[in-house]
Design a protein around this motif. Structure first.
Motif, mmCIF file in Angstrom:
data_model
loop_
_atom_site.group_PDB
_atom_site.id
_atom_site.type_symbol
_atom_site.label_atom_id
_atom_site.label_comp_id
_atom_site.label_asym_id
_atom_site.label_seq_id
_atom_site.Cartn_x
_atom_site.Cartn_y
_atom_site.Cartn_z
ATOM 1 N N GLU A 42 1.267 15.366 -15.880
ATOM 2 C CA GLU A 42 0.739 15.050 -14.555
ATOM 3 C C GLU A 42 -0.017 13.737 -14.665
ATOM 4 O O GLU A 42 -0.862 13.560 -15.526
ATOM 5 N N LYS A 43 0.310 12.794 -13.786
ATOM 6 C CA LYS A 43 -0.304 11.470 -13.816
ATOM 7 C C LYS A 43 -0.831 11.135 -12.428
ATOM 8 O O LYS A 43 -0.225 11.507 -11.424
ATOM 9 N N VAL A 44 -1.927 10.414 -12.363
ATOM 10 C CA VAL A 44 -2.509 10.012 -11.089
ATOM 11 C C VAL A 44 -1.544 9.075 -10.380
ATOM 12 O O VAL A 44 -1.005 8.138 -10.984
ATOM 13 N N GLU A 45 -1.325 9.329 -9.108
ATOM 14 C CA GLU A 45 -0.465 8.447 -8.328
ATOM 15 C C GLU A 45 -1.285 7.234 -7.907
ATOM 16 O O GLU A 45 -2.363 7.357 -7.339
ATOM 17 N N THR A 46 -0.760 6.075 -8.217
ATOM 18 C CA THR A 46 -1.491 4.850 -7.909
ATOM 19 C C THR A 46 -0.928 4.218 -6.641
ATOM 20 O O THR A 46 0.179 4.531 -6.222
ATOM 21 N N ILE A 47 -1.713 3.306 -6.076
ATOM 22 C CA ILE A 47 -1.241 2.613 -4.884
ATOM 23 C C ILE A 47 -0.053 1.738 -5.262
ATOM 24 O O ILE A 47 -0.017 1.182 -6.358
ATOM 25 N N PRO A 48 0.945 1.635 -4.385
ATOM 26 C CA PRO A 48 2.074 0.764 -4.728
ATOM 27 C C PRO A 48 1.589 -0.682 -4.837
ATOM 28 O O PRO A 48 0.831 -1.161 -4.001
ATOM 29 N N LEU A 49 2.012 -1.336 -5.869
ATOM 30 C CA LEU A 49 1.567 -2.693 -6.142
ATOM 31 C C LEU A 49 2.756 -3.635 -6.034
ATOM 32 O O LEU A 49 3.819 -3.378 -6.590
ATOM 33 N N ILE A 50 2.557 -4.732 -5.323
ATOM 34 C CA ILE A 50 3.591 -5.750 -5.159
ATOM 35 C C ILE A 50 3.193 -6.975 -5.984
ATOM 36 O O ILE A 50 2.047 -7.417 -5.946
ATOM 37 N N VAL A 51 4.152 -7.502 -6.736
ATOM 38 C CA VAL A 51 3.921 -8.695 -7.545
ATOM 39 C C VAL A 51 4.519 -9.893 -6.810
ATOM 40 O O VAL A 51 5.662 -9.854 -6.371
ATOM 41 N N ILE A 52 3.706 -10.941 -6.676
ATOM 42 C CA ILE A 52 4.154 -12.180 -6.039
ATOM 43 C C ILE A 52 4.584 -13.136 -7.153
ATOM 44 O O ILE A 52 3.760 -13.596 -7.933
ATOM 45 N N ILE A 95 -5.173 -4.495 -14.144
ATOM 46 C CA ILE A 95 -4.435 -4.826 -12.921
ATOM 47 C C ILE A 95 -4.827 -3.866 -11.801
ATOM 48 O O ILE A 95 -5.145 -4.284 -10.685
ATOM 49 N N PHE A 96 -4.804 -2.566 -12.089
ATOM 50 C CA PHE A 96 -5.096 -1.586 -11.051
ATOM 51 C C PHE A 96 -6.581 -1.550 -10.687
ATOM 52 O O PHE A 96 -6.942 -1.184 -9.570
ATOM 53 N N ASN A 97 -7.456 -1.958 -11.611
ATOM 54 C CA ASN A 97 -8.888 -2.028 -11.292
ATOM 55 C C ASN A 97 -9.202 -3.147 -10.299
ATOM 56 O O ASN A 97 -10.253 -3.149 -9.665
ATOM 57 N N LEU A 98 -8.276 -4.099 -10.157
ATOM 58 C CA LEU A 98 -8.459 -5.155 -9.161
ATOM 59 C C LEU A 98 -8.352 -4.590 -7.743
ATOM 60 O O LEU A 98 -8.819 -5.201 -6.792
ATOM 61 N N GLU A 99 -7.709 -3.430 -7.625
ATOM 62 C CA GLU A 99 -7.548 -2.719 -6.354
ATOM 63 C C GLU A 99 -6.963 -3.601 -5.257
ATOM 64 O O GLU A 99 -7.425 -3.600 -4.128
ATOM 65 N N GLN A 100 -5.944 -4.353 -5.614
ATOM 66 C CA GLN A 100 -5.242 -5.184 -4.647
ATOM 67 C C GLN A 100 -3.850 -4.614 -4.423
ATOM 68 O O GLN A 100 -3.277 -4.003 -5.324
ATOM 69 N N LYS A 101 -3.325 -4.806 -3.235
ATOM 70 C CA LYS A 101 -1.970 -4.332 -2.946
ATOM 71 C C LYS A 101 -0.922 -5.335 -3.407
ATOM 72 O O LYS A 101 0.207 -4.974 -3.677
#
Length: 151
Positions: A42-52, A95-101
């Motif tokens: 079981e893993k925490v679901e993270t916000i979908p992240l888009i790479v520019i 990356i995820f600690n930046l909390e950016q989409k």
């Protein structure tokens, strides 16, 4: 949770513990219908992240791309798979600690370069040569001098 053996819904958890990477939970389950045991994670679901990307194309974040780049840079170097995995985990946490989409690929590349520099200097130069797209030998030599001065 369905049993992978008999497809019945009546399974129960008999043991839970953090997985090796401490970012997921390992659950040992048993099926009450057939009696077989199996493991789930079981893993925490993270916000979908888009790479520019550099050319402003947007694409979904893909951990395997970071892993592939680091693996190529570490080819035939004394760096274990667990060290690479831990490094990629560390980059991913930042990356995820930046909390950016959306995040520019440049930021991801810089994070990887910071981490790989501590892992192996040769792997760092290999990664930097591809990432920074050195145009000539003098820019490559400048990067090498920086690495040698910091050792």
């Amino acid at each position: 949770m369905k049993c992978p053996f008999c497809n019945r819904d009546d399974t129960r958890v008999i043991d839970s513990r953090p997985a090796d990477d401490n970012t997921s939970i390992r659950r040992r389950r048993v099926c009450d219908a057939c009696g077989k045991r199996f493991t789930t994670y079981e893993k925490v679901e993270t916000i979908p992240l888009i790479v520019i990307k550099k050319d402003n194309v947007r694409e979904p974040y893909d951990r395997s791309k970071i892993e592939a780049g680091v693996l190529r840079a570490c080819h035939k170097r004394p760096v274990s798979a667990s060290q690479i995995s831990a490094m990629v985990d560390s980059v991913e946490v930042e990356i995820f600690n930046l909390e950016q989409k959306e995040i520019p690929s440049r930021i991801i590349g810089e994070l990887v370069m910071d981490k790989i520099k501590n892992l192996d200097p040769v792997a760092y130069v290999r990664f930097a040569s591809v990432y920074r797209e050195f145009k000539d030998v003098s820019t490559f030599m400048d990067e090498l001098k920086d690495v040698l001065e910091k050792e």
